[in-house]
Scaffold this motif. Structure first.
Motif, PDB file in Angstrom:
ATOM      1  N   VAL A 201      38.894 -49.295  69.057  1.00 58.26           N
ATOM      2  CA  VAL A 201      38.134 -49.743  67.884  1.00 58.26           C
ATOM      3  C   VAL A 201      37.125 -48.664  67.506  1.00 58.26           C
ATOM      4  CG1 VAL A 201      38.361 -52.192  68.429  1.00 58.26           C
ATOM      5  CG2 VAL A 201      36.434 -50.908  69.345  1.00 58.26           C
ATOM      6  N   ASP A 202      36.569 -48.813  66.323  1.00 55.15           N
ATOM      7  CA  ASP A 202      35.554 -47.884  65.859  1.00 55.15           C
ATOM      8  C   ASP A 202      34.292 -48.712  65.569  1.00 55.15           C
ATOM      9  OD1 ASP A 202      34.139 -45.818  64.875  1.00 55.15           O
ATOM     10  OD2 ASP A 202      35.314 -45.550  63.031  1.00 55.15           O
ATOM     11  N   ILE A 203      33.310 -48.607  66.431  1.00 57.38           N
ATOM     12  CA  ILE A 203      32.116 -49.439  66.280  1.00 57.38           C
ATOM     13  C   ILE A 203      31.198 -48.854  65.203  1.00 57.38           C
ATOM     14  CG2 ILE A 203      30.035 -50.285  67.432  1.00 57.38           C
ATOM     15  CD1 ILE A 203      31.655 -50.382  70.039  1.00 57.38           C
ATOM     16  N   ILE A 204      30.897 -49.679  64.219  1.00 56.18           N
ATOM     17  CA  ILE A 204      30.037 -49.242  63.115  1.00 56.18           C
ATOM     18  C   ILE A 204      28.579 -49.606  63.401  1.00 56.18           C
ATOM     19  CG2 ILE A 204      29.677 -49.367  60.619  1.00 56.18           C
ATOM     20  CD1 ILE A 204      32.409 -48.247  61.551  1.00 56.18           C
ATOM     21  N   ALA A 205      28.353 -50.774  63.957  1.00 53.23           N
ATOM     22  CA  ALA A 205      26.982 -51.197  64.253  1.00 53.23           C
ATOM     23  C   ALA A 205      27.000 -52.115  65.466  1.00 53.23           C
ATOM     24  CB  ALA A 205      26.379 -51.928  63.055  1.00 53.23           C
ATOM     25  N   ALA A 206      25.880 -52.174  66.137  1.00 53.60           N
ATOM     26  CA  ALA A 206      25.811 -53.032  67.325  1.00 53.60           C
ATOM     27  C   ALA A 206      24.367 -53.441  67.580  1.00 53.60           C
ATOM     28  CB  ALA A 206      26.369 -52.307  68.547  1.00 53.60           C
ATOM     29  N   VAL A 207      24.209 -54.623  68.120  1.00 55.12           N
ATOM     30  CA  VAL A 207      22.902 -55.080  68.630  1.00 55.12           C
ATOM     31  C   VAL A 207      23.132 -55.688  70.006  1.00 55.12           C
ATOM     32  CG1 VAL A 207      21.924 -55.518  66.343  1.00 55.12           C
ATOM     33  CG2 VAL A 207      23.076 -57.377  67.573  1.00 55.12           C
ATOM     34  N   ASN A 208      22.043 -55.844  70.738  1.00 59.80           N
ATOM     35  CA  ASN A 208      22.165 -56.432  72.074  1.00 59.80           C
ATOM     36  C   ASN A 208      22.615 -57.890  71.994  1.00 59.80           C
ATOM     37  OD1 ASN A 208      19.264 -56.793  71.110  1.00 59.80           O
ATOM     38  ND2 ASN A 208      19.425 -58.301  72.734  1.00 59.80           N
ATOM     39  N   GLY A 209      23.225 -58.364  73.077  1.00 60.98           N
ATOM     40  CA  GLY A 209      23.667 -59.758  73.130  1.00 60.98           C
ATOM     41  C   GLY A 209      22.677 -60.627  73.881  1.00 60.98           C
ATOM     42  N   ASP A 210      23.206 -61.517  74.720  1.00 64.37           N
ATOM     43  CA  ASP A 210      22.323 -62.481  75.394  1.00 64.37           C
ATOM     44  C   ASP A 210      22.011 -62.095  76.839  1.00 64.37           C
ATOM     45  OD1 ASP A 210      24.691 -62.916  76.647  1.00 64.37           O
ATOM     46  OD2 ASP A 210      24.917 -65.007  76.080  1.00 64.37           O
ATOM     47  N   TYR A 211      22.318 -60.852  77.222  1.00 63.08           N
ATOM     48  CA  TYR A 211      22.080 -60.410  78.587  1.00 63.08           C
ATOM     49  C   TYR A 211      22.845 -61.336  79.527  1.00 63.08           C
ATOM     50  CZ  TYR A 211      19.396 -57.563  81.884  1.00 63.08           C
ATOM     51  OH  TYR A 211      19.019 -56.648  82.843  1.00 63.08           O
ATOM     52  N   MET A 212      24.146 -61.350  79.316  1.00 55.35           N
ATOM     53  CA  MET A 212      24.983 -62.376  79.946  1.00 55.35           C
ATOM     54  C   MET A 212      25.011 -62.304  81.465  1.00 55.35           C
ATOM     55  SD  MET A 212      28.753 -60.884  79.169  1.00 55.35           S
ATOM     56  CE  MET A 212      29.498 -59.708  80.301  1.00 55.35           C
ATOM     57  N   GLY A 213      24.578 -61.176  82.035  1.00 54.57           N
ATOM     58  CA  GLY A 213      24.587 -61.063  83.491  1.00 54.57           C
ATOM     59  C   GLY A 213      23.538 -61.917  84.170  1.00 54.57           C
ATOM     60  N   ASN A 214      22.587 -62.434  83.385  1.00 53.56           N
ATOM     61  CA  ASN A 214      21.530 -63.247  83.984  1.00 53.56           C
ATOM     62  C   ASN A 214      22.040 -64.664  84.211  1.00 53.56           C
ATOM     63  OD1 ASN A 214      19.247 -64.602  84.740  1.00 53.56           O
ATOM     64  ND2 ASN A 214      17.928 -63.579  83.245  1.00 53.56           N
ATOM     65  N   LEU A 215      22.530 -64.899  85.417  1.00 60.51           N
ATOM     66  CA  LEU A 215      23.105 -66.207  85.719  1.00 60.51           C
ATOM     67  C   LEU A 215      22.090 -67.331  85.654  1.00 60.51           C
ATOM     68  CD1 LEU A 215      25.618 -65.830  88.667  1.00 60.51           C
ATOM     69  CD2 LEU A 215      26.063 -66.497  86.337  1.00 60.51           C
TER      70      LEU A 215
END
Lengths: 73, 403
Positions: free
Chosen positions: B219-233
């Motif tokens: 894929v070609d990423i045009i824009a991105a922002v952080n998510g929900d920090y999914m590793g924090n159980l």
């Protein structure tokens, strides 16, 4: 056998105050870190809740033991 | 013999040995706690555990999205009709023939915003962006306190980034304070144009996450922002990325979740409203678990947040924030708020909700904030942890890109 258990119990009640001191320091550390970063949930998680439960049991054990000893004296 | 032993003087440790042993034991407790709280629990998410009801993956259905509308049904085409007239639905107003490409999940909903061929346009100057929009009949949101810093337009994506610099006056503060935030206004032709970039291993810098995703998914990423920090159980009990259930909690959740379905709709759900069966039935594509939800059922900003789920420090303090908003299937936004700097103080949760309400979102959801708030447009860093020397490593990003 009875003597063995008595020795183990004596050792346990010698170590118990130190275990409780360490547990109290541990809980205090979590409280302070939680104050600065609640999002990490240092307090509000199952591990800490379990530790808190154990801490309460140990404190109760030591307190009851001390009361009994005090009354014996 | 025994009597002799009992009469022996008891050997006592020096006091400093006792103190050191107590401190050592405390250290051991803290290290053990850290291992299970941070390391093993946070990062041990490589394999789907329970999955929800044994479902580990949701596939995109063939009829995802709104799709191209059926034939217009115009039957009385006047004789001699040669020149088509473009209607707002991308068809000729007279004969109903398709004049614009209506393909894709949402291509028929707003066909004018996409380029009709394979060209790509990328601009980063406010006046250039406004001129381009005027020339191409694109409507841009006007804000006297804002200016456009990026525009991207292709066959499948139309996106702008607007920087807003404003001053807030709040009763809780002795004087007005400055805030800068960025609005990513996003139209996509297909739901696949929004996807997650994530790691199930150790967290990594956002740039590395994006590079890895581009190489793995082509894929070609045009824009991105952080998510929900999914590793924090501790927070994230339910986690779905790109159709894969990475962590399932079918019985309960402890905080609001946000679900983006394959049909393009987005919904925020409170723990009281949570019903896994209903969610699974609607075919979820992404599930974020951080929150809170920012817009209520009437489209109004949420004013108060459940203190059981979101405590004072998270909600009522001003911090950098990231949120995702939903207007209609195929039309979304990201709002990232800068903070903890002289130029921008950050915002409280209620103000973030007000921003999303003013933008007209039907649903909006707060994602991870603080130093996790990071935003990118192409190679440009829109917002990073400027106040720190080290960029925070992340577990996941929400990306918009060409697939």
């Amino acid at each position: 056998m009875k003597r063995f258990f008595k020795r183990v119990a004596d050792l346990f009640f010698v170590l118990l105050p130190h275990i409780n001191i360490s547990m109290a320091l541990f809980m205090l550390t979590l409280l302070v870190t939680d104050f600065f970063n609640r999002a990490m949930a240092f307090i509000n998680n199952n591990i800490t809740k379990g530790m808190l439960f154990v801490f309460c049991i140990l404190i109760l054990t030591e307190a009851i033991h001390d009361v009994i000893q005090h009354r014996k004296k | 013999m025994n009597g002799n032993n009992e009469n022996k003087p008891k050997r006592r440790f020096p006091w400093y040995v006792l103190v050191l042993s107590d401190i050592l034991l405390t250290g051991v407790l803290l290290c053990t706690f850290s291992y299970f709280h941070h390391v093993r629990m946070l990062w041990g998410i490589g394999v789907p555990d329970s999955g929800a009801d044994g479902i580990h993956r949701f596939e995109k259905p063939d009829d995802a999205g709104t799709g191209a509308p059926a034939e217009s049904g115009i039957s009385d085409v006047p004789e001699g009709h040669v020149e088509h007239e473009l209607g707002s639905d991308g068809r000729c107003t007279v004969c109903g023939v398709e004049m614009l490409d209506l393909s894709g999940d949402f291509g028929a909903s707003f066909p004018q915003v996409f380029i009709q061929n394979d060209d790509r346009v990328s601009l980063s100057d406010n006046s250039q962006i406004e001129d381009y929009a005027a020339e191409n009949g694109l409507s841009l949101r006007e804000d006297p306190e804002g200016e456009y810093i990026a525009l991207y337009r292709s066959h499948d994506i139309f996106m702008t980034v607007q920087e807003i610099s404003t001053t807030l006056d709040h009763s809780a503060w002795p004087h007005p304070y400055d805030v800068q935030y960025y609005i990513y206004d996003i139209y996509v032709r297909n739901i696949d144009n929004i996807f997650s970039s994530y790691t199930t291993g150790s967290r990594d810098f956002a740039e590395n996450l994006m590079n890895r995703t581009e190489n793995q998914l082509f894929v070609d990423i045009i824009a991105a922002v952080n998510g929900d920090y999914m590793g924090n159980l501790n927070h994230c009990l339910l986690c779905e990325r790109n159709g894969d259930i990475l962590r399932g909690s079918p019985d309960y959740i402890e905080a609001d979740i946000c679900v983006l379905y394959y049909d393009g709709t987005m919904q925020t759900i409170t723990p009281d409203e949570y019903d896994w069966e209903a969610i699974a039935e609607k075919n979820p594509y992404q599930i974020w678990n951080f929150g809170p939800g920012l817009i209520d059922e009437d489209g109004k900003a949420v004013k108060s947040f459940d203190p059981n789920d979101y405590d004072y420090n998270i909600v009522d303090s001003s911090h950098p924030r990231t949120s995702i908003g939903y207007y209609e299937p195929g039309h979304y936004n990201f709002v990232i708020v800068d903070g903890r700097s002289d130029d921008s103080h950050g915002v409280r949760m209620s103000h973030l909700a007000e921003i999303q309400e003013k933008l007209g979102c039907k649903a909006a959801y707060n994602l991870d904030g603080g130093d996790s708030t990071q935003g990118f447009f192409g190679d440009t860093v829109i917002r990073d942890a400027e106040s720190r020397t080290d960029q925070r490593k992340l577990f996941d990003l929400i990306c918009v890109g060409e697939v």
